[in-house]
Enzyme design. Structure first.
Site: not given
Length: 225
Positions: A125, A143
């Site tokens: 991420k 996320d």
């Protein structure tokens, strides 16, 4: 699947509606260089972007390069970021990442996801956020907001962020990936929040899997009553 009367797939109808609602969707972490974005993204774990921006404004004024952060040392860095959650682990990871950048990358942040993942404290991420925003490489960073909204809308049933990322990359053109990330985050923060989604003001409720299912349950209950 497409809306009646439209040749566009539902995924792009969702994208267009969100873009119309959030024309200014962007990365809300404040940064001037790839390194500053890397550090800000590491610090943002379990913390709001607003709080991170307050902390990094002071931190980057004193140290905004890998060597500069290393020169701070652990105690001073911890003191700088103490108001953020998990500050001790974050400080250790940041120092370790800075050491790798200095030793292996001449103090420069690489614009490659796999190379970024070699840095302590950097997962997929964070790497996607950096390459997308600092280097302009199309990416979808998943996320908690992106994960939640993608599931609610029916864009993915993936059990992991990686699987959700894969599903979204199939549904959307590559040149839309980075903006899609920001649109889903803006929507998740401002309307489709975790505890009480604002379905009554949602610009994509007509396409939303969760909303359709809940409407079906309400209709069934009314008929039963």
């Amino acid at each position: 699947m497409a809306k009646i009367g439209s040749k566009e797939p539902v995924s792009m109808l969702i994208f267009n509606a969100l873009q119309e609602r959030f024309p200014d969707a962007h990365c809300e972490l404040e940064y001037n260089t790839p390194f500053e974005l890397l550090i800000a993204t590491i610090l943002s774990a379990q913390c709001t972007d607003e709080r991170v921006n307050l902390v990094t404004a002071s931190l980057f004024a004193e140290a905004n390069t890998p060597q500069g952060v290393l020169d701070l040392g652990l105690a001073k860095l911890e003191n700088k970021i103490r108001s953020l959650g998990l500050y001790h682990n974050k400080a250790k990871n940041i120092l370790a990442a800075c050491q790798v950048l200095v030793e292996n990358f001449q103090g420069q942040v690489p614009g490659d996801v796999e190379l970024l993942k070699m840095l302590p404290g950097v997962g997929r991420k964070t790497a996607n956020v950096v390459v997308s925003n600092a280097f302009g490489i199309p990416s979808i960073a998943v996320d908690t907001h992106v994960f939640r909204v993608a599931h609610r809308l029916g864009l993915s049933t993936g059990k992991t962020p990686e699987k959700v990322e894969d599903d979204l990359m199939v549904l959307f053109p590559r040149d839309k990936w980075s903006l899609l990330h920001h649109l889903l985050i803006f929507h998740g923060r401002r309307i489709c929040n975790a505890r009480k989604p604002g379905c009554e003001v949602c610009p994509v409720s007509e396409y939303c899997k969760m909303h359709r299912e809940e409407d079906g349950l309400v209709s069934q209950k009314i008929r039963e009553d």
